[in-house]
Design an enzyme around this catalytic site. Structure first.
Site, short mmCIF file in Angstrom:
data_model
loop_
_atom_site.label_atom_id
_atom_site.label_comp_id
_atom_site.label_asym_id
_atom_site.label_seq_id
_atom_site.Cartn_x
_atom_site.Cartn_y
_atom_site.Cartn_z
N ASP A 95 73.64 120.84 52.44
CA ASP A 95 73.35 119.43 52.59
C ASP A 95 74.55 118.60 52.15
OD1 ASP A 95 71.39 117.38 53.21
OD2 ASP A 95 71.33 116.96 51.07
N GLU A 152 76.02 120.52 57.00
CA GLU A 152 75.66 119.17 57.39
C GLU A 152 76.82 118.30 56.91
OE1 GLU A 152 72.60 115.57 56.39
OE2 GLU A 152 73.69 116.70 54.90
#
Length: 199
Positions: A95, A152
């Protein structure tokens, strides 16, 4: 432990604590804004009850940013990868993969908003990040079969994104341009029809 240990302690060095600005330290260390809006800094109350330092959280205040220049942070994350890989996890989605490191000195944004990714940004896509991912890739490749990482990473262009998915770094990344490009179904169908006719 970082709160209890106080300013200058090894425990606080694992995070990003700074003294505040202004004569009494009541202003945040810089003008950074949380991705969830509001200040990216929270002031703590020291053990003696006095207002103390500020800690950085680019997201929620319950998610303090780690100091990736501290060897304990690097070691702890590598240990966590091995812990889960040893138990059969196939890989990880990372993330906000572009946000580990911050620019030296934590300079003010000077009007740059948190979601602007063009040009240099003091808390996105800093060069030292790639050494961390090379280390993680070596760990993933040491397993049979090799484990996989998905990034990401919101970066401004393809050239920057390619740096994250080099052969010795992460395996793949989300392509966020698909989320930001305009969608016009009629135009897309019309273009496809023209292309078919031209063949």
């Amino acid at each position: 432990a970082a709160l209890a240990a106080g300013p200058g302690s090894p425990e606080r060095e694992r995070y990003i604590f700074r003294d505040g600005r202004g004569p009494d330290g009541s202003l945040p260390p810089n003008d950074w804004i949380s991705c969830f809006h509001g200040p990216a800094w929270t002031r703590v109350t020291e053990a003696d009850g006095t207002p103390g330092q500020w800690y950085l959280h680019l997201f929620a205040s319950e998610q303090p940013d780690r100091n990736w220049e501290h060897p304990d942070t690097v070691r702890e994350l590598e240990d966590a990868l091995r812990f889960w890989f040893d138990r059969g996890v196939d890989g990880f989605r990372i993330d906000v993969a572009h946000s580990l490191f911050k620019a030296a000195g934590l300079p003010d944004l000077e009007g740059l908003t948190w979601d602007e990714r063009c040009g240099e940004h003091p808390h996105w896509d800093q060069p030292p990040i790639h050494d961390v991912y090379r280390s993680w890739r070596r760990i993933a490749d040491s397993y049979d079969p090799p484990r996989v990482f998905v990034a990401e990473a919101w970066v401004p262009d393809h050239e920057r994104l390619q740096q994250y998915v080099r052969p010795d770094e992460l395996h793949t990344s989300f392509n966020f341009e698909f989320l930001t490009c305009p969608w016009d179904a009629a135009r897309k169908i019309g273009r496809a029809h023209v292309e078919l006719q031209s063949h």
